[in-house]
Design a protein around this motif. Sequence first.
Motif, short mmCIF file in Angstrom:
data_model
loop_
_atom_site.label_atom_id
_atom_site.label_comp_id
_atom_site.label_asym_id
_atom_site.label_seq_id
_atom_site.Cartn_x
_atom_site.Cartn_y
_atom_site.Cartn_z
N PRO A 148 -19.57 57.27 -85.58
CA PRO A 148 -19.47 56.46 -86.80
C PRO A 148 -19.45 57.23 -88.11
CG PRO A 148 -21.71 56.42 -85.99
CD PRO A 148 -20.92 57.22 -85.00
N ASP A 149 -19.88 58.45 -88.17
CA ASP A 149 -20.13 59.12 -89.44
C ASP A 149 -19.19 60.28 -89.73
OD1 ASP A 149 -22.36 57.44 -89.85
OD2 ASP A 149 -23.57 58.73 -88.56
N LEU A 150 -17.97 60.22 -89.26
CA LEU A 150 -17.03 61.32 -89.49
C LEU A 150 -16.26 61.12 -90.78
CD1 LEU A 150 -15.52 61.58 -85.89
CD2 LEU A 150 -17.39 62.93 -86.85
N ALA A 151 -16.09 62.19 -91.54
CA ALA A 151 -15.28 62.13 -92.76
C ALA A 151 -13.80 62.14 -92.39
CB ALA A 151 -15.61 63.33 -93.64
N GLU A 152 -12.97 61.67 -93.30
CA GLU A 152 -11.53 61.75 -93.03
C GLU A 152 -11.10 63.20 -92.99
OE1 GLU A 152 -8.86 61.14 -96.86
OE2 GLU A 152 -10.29 59.49 -96.66
N GLY A 153 -10.07 63.47 -92.19
CA GLY A 153 -9.57 64.83 -92.05
C GLY A 153 -9.52 65.26 -90.60
N ALA A 154 -9.33 66.56 -90.38
CA ALA A 154 -9.17 67.11 -89.03
C ALA A 154 -10.52 67.28 -88.34
CB ALA A 154 -8.46 68.45 -89.10
N HIS A 155 -10.55 66.97 -87.03
CA HIS A 155 -11.76 67.10 -86.21
C HIS A 155 -11.39 67.63 -84.83
CE1 HIS A 155 -14.27 64.94 -89.09
NE2 HIS A 155 -13.23 64.14 -89.26
N THR A 156 -12.35 68.28 -84.18
CA THR A 156 -12.15 68.86 -82.85
C THR A 156 -13.08 68.20 -81.85
OG1 THR A 156 -11.53 70.98 -83.84
CG2 THR A 156 -12.18 71.00 -81.51
N ILE A 157 -12.52 67.78 -80.72
CA ILE A 157 -13.30 67.17 -79.63
C ILE A 157 -13.62 68.25 -78.61
CG2 ILE A 157 -13.31 65.43 -77.81
CD1 ILE A 157 -11.11 63.97 -79.44
N SER A 158 -14.85 68.27 -78.13
CA SER A 158 -15.25 69.25 -77.11
C SER A 158 -16.11 68.56 -76.06
CB SER A 158 -16.01 70.42 -77.74
OG SER A 158 -17.11 69.95 -78.49
N VAL A 159 -16.27 69.24 -74.92
CA VAL A 159 -17.14 68.73 -73.85
C VAL A 159 -18.19 69.80 -73.55
CG1 VAL A 159 -15.62 69.50 -71.97
CG2 VAL A 159 -17.21 67.61 -71.59
N TRP A 160 -19.44 69.33 -73.40
CA TRP A 160 -20.60 70.20 -73.20
C TRP A 160 -21.30 69.80 -71.92
CZ3 TRP A 160 -22.76 73.37 -77.41
CH2 TRP A 160 -21.90 73.45 -78.52
N VAL A 161 -22.20 70.68 -71.43
CA VAL A 161 -22.90 70.40 -70.17
C VAL A 161 -24.31 70.98 -70.23
CG1 VAL A 161 -22.07 72.48 -68.97
CG2 VAL A 161 -22.68 70.43 -67.64
N ASN A 162 -25.25 70.29 -69.57
CA ASN A 162 -26.59 70.86 -69.34
C ASN A 162 -27.12 70.34 -68.01
OD1 ASN A 162 -27.64 68.28 -69.81
ND2 ASN A 162 -29.22 68.98 -71.21
N SER A 163 -28.22 70.95 -67.55
CA SER A 163 -28.82 70.52 -66.28
C SER A 163 -30.19 69.91 -66.54
CB SER A 163 -28.95 71.70 -65.32
OG SER A 163 -29.83 72.67 -65.87
N VAL A 164 -30.63 69.13 -65.58
CA VAL A 164 -31.94 68.46 -65.65
C VAL A 164 -32.82 69.03 -64.54
CG1 VAL A 164 -33.14 66.25 -65.56
CG2 VAL A 164 -30.83 66.37 -66.52
N ASN A 165 -33.97 69.56 -64.89
CA ASN A 165 -34.96 70.07 -63.91
C ASN A 165 -34.43 71.20 -63.05
OD1 ASN A 165 -36.80 68.09 -64.76
ND2 ASN A 165 -35.92 66.62 -63.34
N GLY A 166 -33.90 72.23 -63.62
CA GLY A 166 -33.44 73.37 -62.83
C GLY A 166 -32.11 73.89 -63.34
N THR A 167 -31.39 74.56 -62.46
CA THR A 167 -30.10 75.15 -62.84
C THR A 167 -29.02 74.71 -61.86
OG1 THR A 167 -30.52 77.13 -61.51
CG2 THR A 167 -31.20 77.19 -63.83
N ALA A 168 -27.77 74.90 -62.27
CA ALA A 168 -26.61 74.61 -61.43
C ALA A 168 -25.55 75.66 -61.74
CB ALA A 168 -26.10 73.20 -61.71
N THR A 169 -24.50 75.66 -60.92
CA THR A 169 -23.41 76.61 -61.15
C THR A 169 -22.07 75.89 -61.11
OG1 THR A 169 -23.32 77.15 -58.79
CG2 THR A 169 -24.67 78.58 -60.19
#
Length: 191
Positions: A148-169
């Motif tokens: 909801p709070d983006l200013a007008e103009g150019a923006h970049t979409i990205s995807v991120w990841v994290n793990s819950v209770n430990g690690t993964a590969t």
Amino acid sequence: MKTMSKTIQVNMSKFKYVLLAFLVAFSFSCSPEDGKDGPPGPQGEQGPQGQDAFINITSFTPTGCQSVPNVNSDYQKITDLGDFTKLENSSFVEIDYQTNFSVTFDGGTTAVVYQLRVDDNATTLGKATVMLKPDSNNLPAVIHGVFPDLAEGAHTISVWVNSVNGTATDAYIDSGCYNNYNNNLIIKEFM
């Protein structure tokens, strides 16, 4: 003491009857039989002009077959998916990202969370995430998010990841590299 409580009960019941009689009399005094309604009053002032409806839709196929080798409890970026241009300051942006998510569970993790972001920032409205658990380590899914709070103009979409209770590969987006079949971004800007 018995006389006093009896008197209070008698007075309360008399009060109820008086109140009921008042309500009945009042309802009859306001009935339509008392006279005809007057003519309608004049039209009120015109209100301010409302905003025009607005929607702008963009869709494209982002690059697939991207991954990070090691996943822990800190969010890390897998990749930038692409750019879009927001046309109005006061509008909302709604993004749907469709792809296949996969990960290798090890290190005691109970889940892996993929998150959609704009300009490397999470949304302030909802989560914009999808979660994989060990029983679904390869999942076609859609991440839906409203920004909801983006200013007008150019923006970049990205995807991120994290793990819950430990690690993964090997946390992948589009792990089978079927980019043209199951990898899509739809960006809707609306008021």
